[in-house]
Design a protein around this motif. Sequence first.
Motif, PDB file in Angstrom:
ATOM      1  N   HIS A  26       0.821  -1.216   0.000  1.00 24.11           N
ATOM      2  CA  HIS A  26       0.000   0.000   0.000  1.00 24.11           C
ATOM      3  C   HIS A  26       0.848   1.257   0.000  1.00 24.11           C
ATOM      4  O   HIS A  26       0.525   2.245  -0.654  1.00 24.11           O
ATOM      5  CB  HIS A  26      -0.934   0.005   1.225  1.00 24.11           C
ATOM      6  N   GLU A  27       1.927   1.211   0.749  1.00 18.76           N
ATOM      7  CA  GLU A  27       2.786   2.391   0.862  1.00 18.76           C
ATOM      8  C   GLU A  27       3.373   2.754  -0.492  1.00 18.76           C
ATOM      9  O   GLU A  27       3.450   3.925  -0.873  1.00 18.76           O
ATOM     10  CB  GLU A  27       3.892   2.099   1.884  1.00 18.76           C
ATOM     11  N   THR A  28       3.763   1.738  -1.233  1.00 13.63           N
ATOM     12  CA  THR A  28       4.337   1.952  -2.566  1.00 13.63           C
ATOM     13  C   THR A  28       3.286   2.534  -3.505  1.00 13.63           C
ATOM     14  O   THR A  28       3.552   3.493  -4.248  1.00 13.63           O
ATOM     15  CB  THR A  28       4.867   0.627  -3.149  1.00 13.63           C
ATOM     16  N   ILE A  29       2.099   1.965  -3.431  1.00 16.32           N
ATOM     17  CA  ILE A  29       1.015   2.442  -4.301  1.00 16.32           C
ATOM     18  C   ILE A  29       0.657   3.881  -3.948  1.00 16.32           C
ATOM     19  O   ILE A  29       0.454   4.736  -4.819  1.00 16.32           O
ATOM     20  CB  ILE A  29      -0.222   1.519  -4.187  1.00 16.32           C
ATOM     21  N   LEU A  30       0.613   4.163  -2.647  1.00 15.56           N
ATOM     22  CA  LEU A  30       0.258   5.515  -2.207  1.00 15.56           C
ATOM     23  C   LEU A  30       1.309   6.531  -2.647  1.00 15.56           C
ATOM     24  O   LEU A  30       0.970   7.626  -3.110  1.00 15.56           O
ATOM     25  CB  LEU A  30       0.133   5.517  -0.684  1.00 15.56           C
ATOM     26  N   ARG A  31       2.582   6.168  -2.533  1.00 15.61           N
ATOM     27  CA  ARG A  31       3.651   7.083  -2.981  1.00 15.61           C
ATOM     28  C   ARG A  31       3.542   7.318  -4.475  1.00 15.61           C
ATOM     29  O   ARG A  31       3.768   8.432  -4.963  1.00 15.61           O
ATOM     30  CB  ARG A  31       5.017   6.501  -2.620  1.00 15.61           C
ATOM     31  N   ALA A  32       3.177   6.265  -5.189  1.00 14.41           N
ATOM     32  CA  ALA A  32       3.026   6.406  -6.646  1.00 14.41           C
ATOM     33  C   ALA A  32       1.856   7.328  -6.966  1.00 14.41           C
ATOM     34  O   ALA A  32       1.947   8.183  -7.852  1.00 14.41           O
ATOM     35  CB  ALA A  32       2.809   5.036  -7.278  1.00 14.41           C
ATOM     36  N   LEU A  33       0.745   7.192  -6.232  1.00 16.90           N
ATOM     37  CA  LEU A  33      -0.418   8.062  -6.452  1.00 16.90           C
ATOM     38  C   LEU A  33      -0.037   9.517  -6.185  1.00 16.90           C
ATOM     39  O   LEU A  33      -0.410  10.421  -6.940  1.00 16.90           O
ATOM     40  CB  LEU A  33      -1.586   7.652  -5.537  1.00 16.90           C
ATOM     41  N   GLN A  34       0.707   9.725  -5.114  1.00 14.53           N
ATOM     42  CA  GLN A  34       1.109  11.082  -4.769  1.00 14.53           C
ATOM     43  C   GLN A  34       2.029  11.662  -5.837  1.00 14.53           C
ATOM     44  O   GLN A  34       1.905  12.826  -6.217  1.00 14.53           O
ATOM     45  CB  GLN A  34       1.803  11.101  -3.403  1.00 14.53           C
ATOM     46  N   ALA A  35       2.943  10.825  -6.334  1.00 10.93           N
ATOM     47  CA  ALA A  35       3.869  11.292  -7.369  1.00 10.93           C
ATOM     48  C   ALA A  35       3.112  11.663  -8.644  1.00 10.93           C
ATOM     49  O   ALA A  35       3.408  12.678  -9.288  1.00 10.93           O
ATOM     50  CB  ALA A  35       4.904  10.222  -7.662  1.00 10.93           C
ATOM     51  N   LEU A  36       2.129  10.858  -8.990  1.00  8.93           N
ATOM     52  CA  LEU A  36       1.327  11.153 -10.187  1.00  8.93           C
ATOM     53  C   LEU A  36       0.548  12.442 -10.001  1.00  8.93           C
ATOM     54  O   LEU A  36       0.460  13.275 -10.907  1.00  8.93           O
ATOM     55  CB  LEU A  36       0.375   9.987 -10.486  1.00  8.93           C
ATOM     56  N   ALA A  37      -0.023  12.627  -8.809  1.00  6.00           N
ATOM     57  CA  ALA A  37      -0.772  13.858  -8.533  1.00  6.00           C
ATOM     58  C   ALA A  37       0.160  15.066  -8.602  1.00  6.00           C
ATOM     59  O   ALA A  37      -0.194  16.112  -9.152  1.00  6.00           O
ATOM     60  CB  ALA A  37      -1.447  13.770  -7.162  1.00  6.00           C
ATOM     61  N   ALA A  38       1.354  14.907  -8.052  1.00  7.96           N
ATOM     62  CA  ALA A  38       2.331  16.007  -8.078  1.00  7.96           C
ATOM     63  C   ALA A  38       2.675  16.364  -9.522  1.00  7.96           C
ATOM     64  O   ALA A  38       2.773  17.537  -9.887  1.00  7.96           O
ATOM     65  CB  ALA A  38       3.586  15.602  -7.321  1.00  7.96           C
ATOM     66  N   GLN A  39       2.841  15.346 -10.327  1.00  5.76           N
ATOM     67  CA  GLN A  39       3.145  15.554 -11.748  1.00  5.76           C
ATOM     68  C   GLN A  39       2.014  16.325 -12.434  1.00  5.76           C
ATOM     69  O   GLN A  39       2.246  17.253 -13.203  1.00  5.76           O
ATOM     70  CB  GLN A  39       3.312  14.170 -12.386  1.00  5.76           C
ATOM     71  N   LEU A  40       0.782  15.955 -12.090  1.00  8.02           N
ATOM     72  CA  LEU A  40      -0.376  16.588 -12.727  1.00  8.02           C
ATOM     73  C   LEU A  40      -0.516  18.052 -12.326  1.00  8.02           C
ATOM     74  O   LEU A  40      -0.809  18.902 -13.164  1.00  8.02           O
ATOM     75  CB  LEU A  40      -1.661  15.821 -12.364  1.00  8.02           C
ATOM     76  N   PHE A  41      -0.291  18.348 -11.062  1.00 13.52           N
ATOM     77  CA  PHE A  41      -0.501  19.718 -10.591  1.00 13.52           C
ATOM     78  C   PHE A  41       0.545  20.693 -11.117  1.00 13.52           C
ATOM     79  O   PHE A  41       0.367  21.902 -11.023  1.00 13.52           O
ATOM     80  CB  PHE A  41      -0.557  19.765  -9.057  1.00 13.52           C
ATOM     81  N   THR A  42       1.645  20.154 -11.680  1.00 18.70           N
ATOM     82  CA  THR A  42       2.646  21.057 -12.274  1.00 18.70           C
ATOM     83  C   THR A  42       2.334  21.345 -13.737  1.00 18.70           C
ATOM     84  O   THR A  42       2.992  22.174 -14.358  1.00 18.70           O
ATOM     85  CB  THR A  42       4.063  20.457 -12.172  1.00 18.70           C
ATOM     86  N   ARG A  43       1.355  20.658 -14.269  1.00 24.33           N
ATOM     87  CA  ARG A  43       1.018  20.881 -15.693  1.00 24.33           C
ATOM     88  C   ARG A  43       0.416  22.269 -15.878  1.00 24.33           C
ATOM     89  O   ARG A  43      -0.303  22.763 -14.997  1.00 24.33           O
ATOM     90  CB  ARG A  43       0.031  19.838 -16.174  1.00 24.33           C
ATOM     91  N   PRO A  44       0.655  22.901 -17.008  1.00 21.92           N
ATOM     92  CA  PRO A  44       0.151  24.270 -17.234  1.00 21.92           C
ATOM     93  C   PRO A  44      -1.369  24.373 -17.069  1.00 21.92           C
ATOM     94  O   PRO A  44      -1.866  25.355 -16.508  1.00 21.92           O
ATOM     95  CB  PRO A  44       0.541  24.561 -18.689  1.00 21.92           C
ATOM     96  N   GLU A  45      -2.112  23.357 -17.510  1.00 23.09           N
ATOM     97  CA  GLU A  45      -3.579  23.455 -17.457  1.00 23.09           C
ATOM     98  C   GLU A  45      -4.126  23.396 -16.036  1.00 23.09           C
ATOM     99  O   GLU A  45      -5.285  23.732 -15.796  1.00 23.09           O
ATOM    100  CB  GLU A  45      -4.238  22.372 -18.328  1.00 23.09           C
TER     101      GLU A  45
END
Lengths: 166, 97
Positions: free
Chosen positions: A21-40
């Motif tokens: 779960h910890e690995t999956i959660l870190r991955a979810l957070q990383a993906l969210a972080a990636q998304l929030f840096t997008r220009p849109e």
Amino acid sequence: ARQREPVCSASMTFPTATVAHETILRALQALAAQLFTRPELRGRFVRYALLSASIVRRPTWQRRVAFKEPVGNPARALPAFKNALALHPPAGPVEDLTVTLGGITGETARQGSLLVEVRRQDQLREALRQLEVVMGKRPPIYQVKDVQPWSRIPEERRVLTPPSFP
Amino acid sequence: MVADSGGAEGPDASIVPLNLPQPIDVDTDADGRLIAVWVRGRRRPVAAVRAVWRVDDRWWRDTRLSRLYLSVLLDDGLLLTVFTDLLSGGWYRQSYD
């Protein structure tokens, strides 16, 4: 024709399928972080997230996470992801993960009005929008409206209507 | 804001009428005077009639309306407004404010 709602997605594949779960959660957070840096999404807020994962020899795992209030950064999204994962864990090893953020709000900053009544209306409008996202349909909230308050027939005086804002 | 009361919807589904008349069972004497109402399955005698007024409306339409309203005090102190539909003979309760 109905306009498609704008969404933002990001995906990743694990080198080895994982149940941690910890690995999956870190991955979810990383993906969210990636998304929030997008220009849109820069300076914007989102009302919900769609999480999906390919599971080894099992159907795809999917969860829709509606945030209590719109979030503008990955840290604010994390508690909801953690909750979704804890309550409905994937049924097997996860091979890849996708996060889709939707309900993108129009405002670029949460700036309140100086006028109390305008602020109150804004807050109410926002609360109703968020409730609609959480429920997945228009919330059954109405306001009382005078139609013919002078009428001698009581049922003609007032009605319930969906909330409207000036 | 109020939550959905589940009331009947008119032609416009987004508008819900308020304070619709609710049918009520009553007891009347030989002269047709109201002597008791049934509230939540219990018979409540009428202690006093505080006011009576008549509403006639829409007489120029097919949906003519003729009601005799009574504001009644029940034996347990509850104040209730009821009316008899003078066209159909039915009894209803309805807030009159």
